[in-house]
Scaffold this active site. Structure first.
Site, PDB file in Angstrom:
ATOM      1  N   SER A  64      32.985  -4.584  42.647  1.00  0.00           N
ATOM      2  CA  SER A  64      31.677  -4.743  42.405  1.00  0.00           C
ATOM      3  C   SER A  64      30.605  -4.039  42.909  1.00  0.00           C
ATOM      4  CB  SER A  64      31.198  -6.367  43.027  1.00  0.00           C
ATOM      5  OG  SER A  64      32.267  -7.374  42.736  1.00  0.00           O
TER       6      SER A  64
HETATM    7  N1  SAH Z   1      35.759  -8.864  45.472  1.00  0.00           N
HETATM    8  C1  SAH Z   1      36.158  -7.637  44.567  1.00  0.00           C
HETATM    9  C2  SAH Z   1      35.729  -7.738  43.198  1.00  0.00           C
HETATM   10  C3  SAH Z   1      36.773  -7.740  42.343  1.00  0.00           C
HETATM   11  S1  SAH Z   1      36.818  -8.130  40.462  1.00  0.00           S
HETATM   12  C4  SAH Z   1      35.977  -6.280  45.372  1.00  0.00           C
HETATM   13  O1  SAH Z   1      35.113  -6.282  46.230  1.00  0.00           O
HETATM   14  O2  SAH Z   1      36.396  -5.312  44.880  1.00  0.00           O
HETATM   15  C5  SAH Z   1      37.442  -9.709  40.719  1.00  0.00           C
HETATM   16  C6  SAH Z   1      38.706 -10.086  40.952  1.00  0.00           C
HETATM   17  O3  SAH Z   1      39.129 -11.184  40.756  1.00  0.00           O
HETATM   18  C7  SAH Z   1      39.629  -9.165  40.100  1.00  0.00           C
HETATM   19  O4  SAH Z   1      40.554  -8.440  41.153  1.00  0.00           O
HETATM   20  C8  SAH Z   1      40.490 -10.149  39.467  1.00  0.00           C
HETATM   21  O5  SAH Z   1      41.853  -9.914  39.182  1.00  0.00           O
HETATM   22  C9  SAH Z   1      40.520 -11.265  40.277  1.00  0.00           C
HETATM   23  N2  SAH Z   1      40.395 -12.483  39.621  1.00  0.00           N
HETATM   24  C10 SAH Z   1      40.317 -13.119  38.493  1.00  0.00           C
HETATM   25  N3  SAH Z   1      40.752 -14.380  38.153  1.00  0.00           N
HETATM   26  C11 SAH Z   1      41.045 -14.647  39.618  1.00  0.00           C
HETATM   27  C12 SAH Z   1      41.828 -15.996  40.055  1.00  0.00           C
HETATM   28  N4  SAH Z   1      41.588 -17.119  39.212  1.00  0.00           N
HETATM   29  N5  SAH Z   1      42.256 -16.262  41.120  1.00  0.00           N
HETATM   30  C13 SAH Z   1      42.244 -15.027  42.180  1.00  0.00           C
HETATM   31  N6  SAH Z   1      41.545 -13.953  41.880  1.00  0.00           N
HETATM   32  C14 SAH Z   1      41.080 -13.800  40.547  1.00  0.00           C
END
Ligand code: SAH
Length: 216
Positions: A64
């Site tokens: 993000s």
């Molecule tokens: N907090 C992260 C943001 C990553 S983007 C950071 O700081 O890098 C969002 C993430 O959510 C992705 O890695 C994606 O695979 C995950 N995601 C999507 N749907 C999900 C679900 N149902 N349960 C858990 N993770 C999920």
């Protein structure tokens, strides 16, 4: 990958930038200042680590944007020792910010490769938390209730299961919307049956996927 004076200097500029954009929580800003975001990115993107932008982290996902991380963390109002559930571990950068704020973090990721990579990587940087592989849309009922819940992928609607796993008096921050943009929602649980919901502007997130565990 070292953390050089140059990296530290770039982080200071990023912090000033976030302050200008309205981030006021000093502890959040301190974490952005401390955490070497360049170490969370693939080599190809390292030079962009301290721009206020989202970047690819593999498996079609992104780390993000720093402003989004800071904004969501500020809205959560984290206090030391609180039990926090993060949905979407991704690179682990947001988890590191929460851990740095002394929260007791439970983070869940549905992409197996990312789950494995970050579970190995984050403790190497000295950030320890509880990593889970699965569908965060359903939360982690085994460890509920949580003081705070942060969703870091776009959910089509407010996940009811997650509200159930929130303590009364707890706060959940989640980007809601199934189109190209999501609206940041703050859900404050007032009692077992009542929540107060407020909205806090538009953001762009990768979608939350709720129908399977291993999006690979
Ligand atoms: N907090 C992260 C943001 C990553 S983007 C950071 O700081 O890098 C969002 C993430 O959510 C992705 O890695 C994606 O695979 C995950 N995601 C999507 N749907 C999900 C679900 N149902 N349960 C858990 N993770 C999920």
């Amino acid at each position: 990958m070292k953390d050089t004076f140059r990296h530290k200097g770039l982080r200071k500029i990023l912090v000033d930038n976030l302050r200008e954009k309205g981030i006021r929580n000093e502890k959040v800003l301190e974490m952005i200042n401390q955490i070497p975001r360049h170490q969370f990115l693939d080599n190809a993107f390292i030079q962009f680590a301290y721009q206020d932008k989202a970047f690819p982290i593999g498996s079609g996902q992104t780390i993000s944007q720093p402003y989004t991380v800071a904004f969501q963390t500020q809205l959560l109002e984290i206090n030391p020792y609180e039990k926090v559930l993060e949905v979407g571990t991704g690179s682990g950068y947001q988890s590191a910010v929460l851990i740095g704020m002394e929260a007791n973090v439970y983070t869940i990721e549905r992409q197996k490769d990312l789950f494995k990579k970050t579970k190995d990587f984050l403790p190497q940087l000295g950030y320890n938390c509880n990593f889970y592989y699965g569908d965060g849309y359903k939360g982690l009922s085994k460890f509920a209730p949580f003081d705070k819940i942060i969703v870091t992928c776009g959910a089509p609607k407010i996940p009811e299961d997650l509200i159930l796993q929130l303590k009364v008096g707890g706060r959940m921050v989640a980007p809601i919307g199934s189109g190209d943009v999501q609206v940041m929602h703050l859900i404050e649980k007032m009692s077992e049956t009542e929540s107060r919901i407020t909205t806090h502007g538009e953001f762009v997130f990768v979608p939350m996927l709720n129908n399977k565990n291993n999006g690979n």
